[in-house]
Design a protein around this motif. Structure first.
Motif, PDB file in Angstrom:
ATOM      1  N   GLY A 144      -2.247  21.890 -15.763  1.00 32.84           N
ATOM      2  CA  GLY A 144      -2.614  22.330 -14.431  1.00 32.84           C
ATOM      3  C   GLY A 144      -1.414  22.905 -13.691  1.00 32.84           C
ATOM      4  O   GLY A 144      -0.288  22.890 -14.195  1.00 32.84           O
ATOM      5  N   ARG A 145      -1.647  23.411 -12.500  1.00 27.38           N
ATOM      6  CA  ARG A 145      -0.593  24.052 -11.717  1.00 27.38           C
ATOM      7  C   ARG A 145       0.146  23.025 -10.862  1.00 27.38           C
ATOM      8  O   ARG A 145      -0.454  22.266 -10.124  1.00 27.38           O
ATOM      9  N   ILE A 146       1.449  23.041 -10.985  1.00 27.67           N
ATOM     10  CA  ILE A 146       2.305  22.154 -10.202  1.00 27.67           C
ATOM     11  C   ILE A 146       3.486  22.967  -9.663  1.00 27.67           C
ATOM     12  O   ILE A 146       3.681  24.120 -10.036  1.00 27.67           O
ATOM     13  N   ILE A 147       4.261  22.353  -8.787  1.00 31.49           N
ATOM     14  CA  ILE A 147       5.509  22.943  -8.308  1.00 31.49           C
ATOM     15  C   ILE A 147       6.650  22.116  -8.886  1.00 31.49           C
ATOM     16  O   ILE A 147       6.696  20.899  -8.716  1.00 31.49           O
ATOM     17  N   ALA A 148       7.550  22.758  -9.588  1.00 26.24           N
ATOM     18  CA  ALA A 148       8.688  22.052 -10.176  1.00 26.24           C
ATOM     19  C   ALA A 148       9.637  21.615  -9.064  1.00 26.24           C
ATOM     20  O   ALA A 148      10.137  22.447  -8.314  1.00 26.24           O
ATOM     21  N   ASP A 178       0.798  -1.225   0.000  1.00 26.91           N
ATOM     22  CA  ASP A 178       0.000   0.000   0.000  1.00 26.91           C
ATOM     23  C   ASP A 178       0.834   1.280   0.000  1.00 26.91           C
ATOM     24  O   ASP A 178       0.554   2.193  -0.782  1.00 26.91           O
ATOM     25  N   PRO A 179       1.866   1.413   0.852  1.00 27.40           N
ATOM     26  CA  PRO A 179       2.634   2.671   0.848  1.00 27.40           C
ATOM     27  C   PRO A 179       3.239   2.989  -0.517  1.00 27.40           C
ATOM     28  O   PRO A 179       3.163   4.136  -0.986  1.00 27.40           O
ATOM     29  N   SER A 180       3.821   1.999  -1.160  1.00 29.39           N
ATOM     30  CA  SER A 180       4.427   2.221  -2.472  1.00 29.39           C
ATOM     31  C   SER A 180       3.374   2.548  -3.519  1.00 29.39           C
ATOM     32  O   SER A 180       3.565   3.441  -4.360  1.00 29.39           O
ATOM     33  N   SER A 181       2.249   1.839  -3.474  1.00 30.01           N
ATOM     34  CA  SER A 181       1.200   2.073  -4.458  1.00 30.01           C
ATOM     35  C   SER A 181       0.612   3.471  -4.333  1.00 30.01           C
ATOM     36  O   SER A 181       0.323   4.129  -5.333  1.00 30.01           O
ATOM     37  N   ARG A 182       0.437   3.927  -3.110  1.00 28.39           N
ATOM     38  CA  ARG A 182      -0.103   5.272  -2.918  1.00 28.39           C
ATOM     39  C   ARG A 182       0.894   6.338  -3.360  1.00 28.39           C
ATOM     40  O   ARG A 182       0.520   7.332  -3.989  1.00 28.39           O
ATOM     41  N   ALA A 183       2.153   6.151  -3.022  1.00 24.78           N
ATOM     42  CA  ALA A 183       3.164   7.103  -3.473  1.00 24.78           C
ATOM     43  C   ALA A 183       3.200   7.149  -4.998  1.00 24.78           C
ATOM     44  O   ALA A 183       3.310   8.225  -5.606  1.00 24.78           O
ATOM     45  N   MET A 184       3.091   5.984  -5.622  1.00 24.36           N
ATOM     46  CA  MET A 184       3.081   5.902  -7.078  1.00 24.36           C
ATOM     47  C   MET A 184       1.863   6.620  -7.650  1.00 24.36           C
ATOM     48  O   MET A 184       1.969   7.412  -8.595  1.00 24.36           O
ATOM     49  N   ALA A 185       0.691   6.354  -7.081  1.00 19.88           N
ATOM     50  CA  ALA A 185      -0.538   6.975  -7.577  1.00 19.88           C
ATOM     51  C   ALA A 185      -0.483   8.487  -7.444  1.00 19.88           C
ATOM     52  O   ALA A 185      -0.874   9.222  -8.359  1.00 19.88           O
ATOM     53  N   TYR A 186       0.009   8.973  -6.310  1.00 19.03           N
ATOM     54  CA  TYR A 186       0.056  10.415  -6.083  1.00 19.03           C
ATOM     55  C   TYR A 186       1.064  11.083  -7.017  1.00 19.03           C
ATOM     56  O   TYR A 186       0.832  12.193  -7.510  1.00 19.03           O
ATOM     57  N   ALA A 187       2.184  10.395  -7.264  1.00 19.40           N
ATOM     58  CA  ALA A 187       3.177  10.948  -8.186  1.00 19.40           C
ATOM     59  C   ALA A 187       2.614  11.018  -9.601  1.00 19.40           C
ATOM     60  O   ALA A 187       2.809  12.009 -10.314  1.00 19.40           O
ATOM     61  N   LEU A 188       1.923   9.957 -10.018  1.00 15.72           N
ATOM     62  CA  LEU A 188       1.286   9.957 -11.330  1.00 15.72           C
ATOM     63  C   LEU A 188       0.251  11.072 -11.421  1.00 15.72           C
ATOM     64  O   LEU A 188       0.137  11.746 -12.455  1.00 15.72           O
ATOM     65  N   ALA A 189      -0.500  11.273 -10.340  1.00 15.93           N
ATOM     66  CA  ALA A 189      -1.542  12.296 -10.340  1.00 15.93           C
ATOM     67  C   ALA A 189      -0.970  13.677 -10.620  1.00 15.93           C
ATOM     68  O   ALA A 189      -1.498  14.436 -11.443  1.00 15.93           O
ATOM     69  N   VAL A 190       0.109  14.030  -9.936  1.00 17.10           N
ATOM     70  CA  VAL A 190       0.714  15.352 -10.126  1.00 17.10           C
ATOM     71  C   VAL A 190       1.274  15.489 -11.534  1.00 17.10           C
ATOM     72  O   VAL A 190       1.112  16.536 -12.182  1.00 17.10           O
ATOM     73  N   SER A 191       1.898  14.444 -12.032  1.00 14.69           N
ATOM     74  CA  SER A 191       2.456  14.497 -13.378  1.00 14.69           C
ATOM     75  C   SER A 191       1.361  14.620 -14.429  1.00 14.69           C
ATOM     76  O   SER A 191       1.540  15.290 -15.458  1.00 14.69           O
ATOM     77  N   GLU A 192       0.229  13.981 -14.194  1.00 14.84           N
ATOM     78  CA  GLU A 192      -0.895  14.109 -15.125  1.00 14.84           C
ATOM     79  C   GLU A 192      -1.510  15.497 -15.070  1.00 14.84           C
ATOM     80  O   GLU A 192      -1.957  16.035 -16.093  1.00 14.84           O
ATOM     81  N   VAL A 193      -1.522  16.105 -13.906  1.00 18.49           N
ATOM     82  CA  VAL A 193      -1.976  17.493 -13.801  1.00 18.49           C
ATOM     83  C   VAL A 193      -1.059  18.400 -14.607  1.00 18.49           C
ATOM     84  O   VAL A 193      -1.507  19.311 -15.318  1.00 18.49           O
ATOM     85  N   ASN A 194       0.229  18.150 -14.509  1.00 20.90           N
ATOM     86  CA  ASN A 194       1.186  18.935 -15.289  1.00 20.90           C
ATOM     87  C   ASN A 194       0.926  18.788 -16.783  1.00 20.90           C
ATOM     88  O   ASN A 194       0.880  19.777 -17.528  1.00 20.90           O
ATOM     89  N   ALA A 195       0.722  17.549 -17.246  1.00 26.52           N
ATOM     90  CA  ALA A 195       0.503  17.299 -18.671  1.00 26.52           C
ATOM     91  C   ALA A 195      -0.799  17.912 -19.168  1.00 26.52           C
ATOM     92  O   ALA A 195      -0.913  18.255 -20.348  1.00 26.52           O
ATOM     93  N   SER A 196      -1.773  18.073 -18.272  1.00 32.15           N
ATOM     94  CA  SER A 196      -3.062  18.652 -18.662  1.00 32.15           C
ATOM     95  C   SER A 196      -3.111  20.155 -18.401  1.00 32.15           C
ATOM     96  O   SER A 196      -4.196  20.738 -18.306  1.00 32.15           O
TER      97      SER A 196
END
Length: 311
Positions: free
Chosen positions: A109-113, A89-107
């Motif tokens: 959206g606002r991110i922090i570099a 679970d810890p790894s999967s959640r970290a992975m999901a959250y990282a993907l989420a931010v990167s997808e926001v960037n690609a769409s």
């Protein structure tokens, strides 16, 4: 700054009995003349934006304008919540959250570099998932960002953080090292353990090329952010366990510089090599140039002539 190397950073922390975060805050205030309170408040604002990017990536539409990416973060989170992820679970959640931010960037959206847009998901993925898991305060997480910033400062001034200069090792690799070292400090590890975590993380991303399909920060960048977050957790655990990087972390940073400088231009964000120049990569690029959005795999199969591919 009083430090230029990771060894100097760790020595200051040890000699003065201060965390990496405290060293970074004090040095930044001294160098810029900006009051400590303002520096911390700005970093706190950055962390709020990181958390918002995670939330948005998991609850809102994140299909990019190109159609190349979007929706994978939700799939991984669903497996974490309703399935049995192989990585836990810890790894999967970290992975999901990282993907989420990167997808926001690609769409758009606002991110922090952190340190770049191409690696923007790794630190938020590690930090937000760890905060939820351990119940840490936002103040604690902000201190972690200063620790990550100190590590990134050293890497940026002794090697690369730009994929155009040093390949993806410079972007995703640096972010993994920053996240790993900071997580060690967040969990109460020593500065020495944090530095070893940085070295362990960096030396396992050496040579990673930057080969974006169609020149967009989507394929393979987004997936590399998700897997990078998992790598950061692993490197932090190794550091906390007492595993040492046999090659000192500063020497690993120097090797990153050497490898990046020797990397062919086609493997440094030009889209002229690597995955970008595979048959599928070229097909996707050509389609986008003609204004077509990529077909889903199922649609491609349905559109193929009857009997195509049959033996």
């Amino acid at each position: 700054m009083r430090f230029r190397t990771l060894k100097e950073l760790a020595a200051i922390s040890l000699n003065e009995g201060k965390t990496l975060a405290e060293v970074m805050i004090e040095d930044q205030a001294a160098e810029t003349g900006v009051p400590r309170e303002e520096i911390v408040a700005q970093m706190a604002d950055y962390y709020e934006k990181m958390k918002e990017a995670v939330r948005r990536g998991l609850t809102e539409q994140t299909v990019s304008r190109s159609g190349l990416s979007g929706g994978d973060a939700v799939k991984v989170l669903d497996l974490a919540e309703n399935g049995t992820p192989s990585s836990g679970d810890p790894s999967s959640r970290a992975m999901a959250y990282a993907l989420a931010v990167s997808e926001v960037n690609a769409s758009m959206g606002r991110i922090i570099a952190t340190p770049t847009a191409g690696s923007c998901g790794i630190i938020p993925g590690v930090f937000v998932s760890s905060q939820e898991r351990f119940g840490w305060s936002d103040e604690h997480m902000v201190n972690g960002l200063f620790a990550a910033g100190a590590i990134g400062y050293v890497i940026a001034n002794n090697s690369f953080i730009s994929g155009a200069e040093g390949g993806c090792q410079a972007e995703v690799g640096s972010a993994i090292g920053m996240a790993a070292g900071a997580l060690v400090e967040l969990r109460g590890g020593s500065a020495e353990q944090a530095m070893h975590a940085v070295g362990l993380a960096l030396k396992n991303t050496l040579g990673l090329i930057c080969d974006p399909v169609a020149g967009l920060v989507e394929i393979p960048c987004i997936v590399r952010n998700g897997l990078g977050a998992v790598n950061a957790l692993a490197a932090a655990d190794m550091g906390l366990a007492g595993v040492r990087s046999a090659i000192p972390s500063d020497e690993v940073v120097s090797v990153m510089l050497e490898v990046g400088a020797a990397m062919p231009s086609g493997h440094r964000e030009t889209g002229q090599g690597g995955l970008a120049q595979t048959p599928t990569g070229r097909k996707l690029t050509e389609g986008l140039m003609k204004g077509r959005k990529p077909l889903e795999p199922e649609a491609e199969e349905a559109a193929a002539p009857v009997g195509e591919g049959a033996e």
